[in-house]
Scaffold this motif. Sequence first.
Motif, PDB file in Angstrom:
ATOM      1  N   ALA A 185      -0.232   2.636  -4.335  1.00  0.00           N
ATOM      2  CA  ALA A 185       0.360   4.078  -3.734  1.00  0.00           C
ATOM      3  C   ALA A 185      -1.264   4.778  -3.398  1.00  0.00           C
ATOM      4  O   ALA A 185      -1.165   5.819  -2.845  1.00  0.00           O
ATOM      5  CB  ALA A 185       1.052   4.393  -4.755  1.00  0.00           C
ATOM      6  N   ALA A 186      -1.994   4.912  -3.874  1.00  0.00           N
ATOM      7  CA  ALA A 186      -3.198   5.773  -4.199  1.00  0.00           C
ATOM      8  C   ALA A 186      -4.272   5.617  -2.708  1.00  0.00           C
ATOM      9  O   ALA A 186      -4.754   6.547  -1.914  1.00  0.00           O
ATOM     10  CB  ALA A 186      -4.501   5.559  -5.225  1.00  0.00           C
ATOM     11  N   ALA A 187      -4.167   4.135  -2.347  1.00  0.00           N
ATOM     12  CA  ALA A 187      -4.623   4.143  -0.941  1.00  0.00           C
ATOM     13  C   ALA A 187      -3.862   3.942   0.065  1.00  0.00           C
ATOM     14  O   ALA A 187      -4.078   4.338   1.378  1.00  0.00           O
ATOM     15  CB  ALA A 187      -5.224   2.774  -0.694  1.00  0.00           C
ATOM     16  N   ASP A 188      -2.781   4.116  -0.123  1.00  0.00           N
ATOM     17  CA  ASP A 188      -1.312   3.703   0.609  1.00  0.00           C
ATOM     18  C   ASP A 188      -0.093   4.742   0.578  1.00  0.00           C
ATOM     19  O   ASP A 188       0.532   4.269  -0.312  1.00  0.00           O
ATOM     20  CB  ASP A 188      -1.199   2.256   1.446  1.00  0.00           C
ATOM     21  CG  ASP A 188      -0.180   2.557   2.856  1.00  0.00           C
ATOM     22  OD1 ASP A 188      -0.024   3.849   3.374  1.00  0.00           O
ATOM     23  OD2 ASP A 188      -0.267   1.496   3.005  1.00  0.00           O
ATOM     24  N   PRO A 189       0.066   6.120   1.029  1.00  0.00           N
ATOM     25  CA  PRO A 189       0.749   6.333   0.606  1.00  0.00           C
ATOM     26  C   PRO A 189       2.260   6.505   1.109  1.00  0.00           C
ATOM     27  O   PRO A 189       3.739   6.571   0.077  1.00  0.00           O
ATOM     28  CB  PRO A 189       0.865   8.685   1.177  1.00  0.00           C
ATOM     29  CG  PRO A 189       0.379   7.775   2.038  1.00  0.00           C
ATOM     30  CD  PRO A 189      -0.857   7.015   1.851  1.00  0.00           C
ATOM     31  N   ALA A 190       2.641   4.881   1.884  1.00  0.00           N
ATOM     32  CA  ALA A 190       3.578   4.656   2.022  1.00  0.00           C
ATOM     33  C   ALA A 190       3.972   3.868   1.270  1.00  0.00           C
ATOM     34  O   ALA A 190       5.533   3.078   0.972  1.00  0.00           O
ATOM     35  CB  ALA A 190       4.121   3.755   3.612  1.00  0.00           C
ATOM     36  N   VAL A 191       3.758   3.123   0.348  1.00  0.00           N
ATOM     37  CA  VAL A 191       3.654   2.386  -0.906  1.00  0.00           C
ATOM     38  C   VAL A 191       3.947   2.900  -2.026  1.00  0.00           C
ATOM     39  O   VAL A 191       4.091   4.050  -2.154  1.00  0.00           O
ATOM     40  CB  VAL A 191       2.445   1.916  -1.030  1.00  0.00           C
ATOM     41  CG1 VAL A 191       2.729   0.969  -2.076  1.00  0.00           C
ATOM     42  CG2 VAL A 191       1.909   0.040  -0.329  1.00  0.00           C
ATOM     43  N   ALA A 192       5.364   2.719  -2.438  1.00  0.00           N
ATOM     44  CA  ALA A 192       6.471   3.560  -3.948  1.00  0.00           C
ATOM     45  C   ALA A 192       5.832   3.061  -4.524  1.00  0.00           C
ATOM     46  O   ALA A 192       4.370   2.236  -5.152  1.00  0.00           O
ATOM     47  CB  ALA A 192       7.615   2.345  -4.292  1.00  0.00           C
ATOM     48  N   LYS A 193       5.420   4.656  -5.253  1.00  0.00           N
ATOM     49  CA  LYS A 193       4.962   4.487  -6.539  1.00  0.00           C
ATOM     50  C   LYS A 193       5.404   4.511  -7.788  1.00  0.00           C
ATOM     51  O   LYS A 193       6.395   3.727  -8.107  1.00  0.00           O
ATOM     52  CB  LYS A 193       4.721   6.182  -6.856  1.00  0.00           C
ATOM     53  CG  LYS A 193       4.128   6.658  -5.759  1.00  0.00           C
ATOM     54  CD  LYS A 193       3.322   7.877  -6.623  1.00  0.00           C
ATOM     55  CE  LYS A 193       2.518   8.703  -5.107  1.00  0.00           C
ATOM     56  NZ  LYS A 193       2.185   9.912  -5.825  1.00  0.00           N
ATOM     57  N   VAL A 194       4.893   3.063  -8.426  1.00  0.00           N
ATOM     58  CA  VAL A 194       5.137   2.698  -9.957  1.00  0.00           C
ATOM     59  C   VAL A 194       4.907   3.526 -11.306  1.00  0.00           C
ATOM     60  O   VAL A 194       3.702   4.433 -11.298  1.00  0.00           O
ATOM     61  CB  VAL A 194       4.213   1.028 -10.128  1.00  0.00           C
ATOM     62  CG1 VAL A 194       4.974   0.863 -12.081  1.00  0.00           C
ATOM     63  CG2 VAL A 194       4.485   0.336  -9.001  1.00  0.00           C
TER      64      VAL A 194
END
Length: 100
Positions: free
Chosen positions: A9-18
């Motif tokens: 998520a730190a690299a890609d804001p489209a990825v859901a945070k855990v």
Amino acid sequence: MTDASHSPAAADPAVAKVHWDQSQMRTEFANVINVVSTREEFSLLFGINSTWSLAEGKGFEVKLSNRIVLTPFAAKRLHALLSERIAEYEAKNGALNIAP
């Protein structure tokens, strides 16, 4: 504990945070690990070697404390994560040499 810089998520804001819920987490020490596998699963066995002297001829006494069962895919991801973290550790602290 996990560093946020290692999170996708730190690299890609489209990825859901855990969110890592640590409220039920236990910490245990192990100085021995073994891995047993079948086609469907990998079992990681953790324990403590409490042998003080091999001179008595009794061999090692390992008290197993935990078993973690992983799918082969989860085991492969664990392998990749551990390889990355060990490489980072060795870059900072020097090589870890273990006996075969």
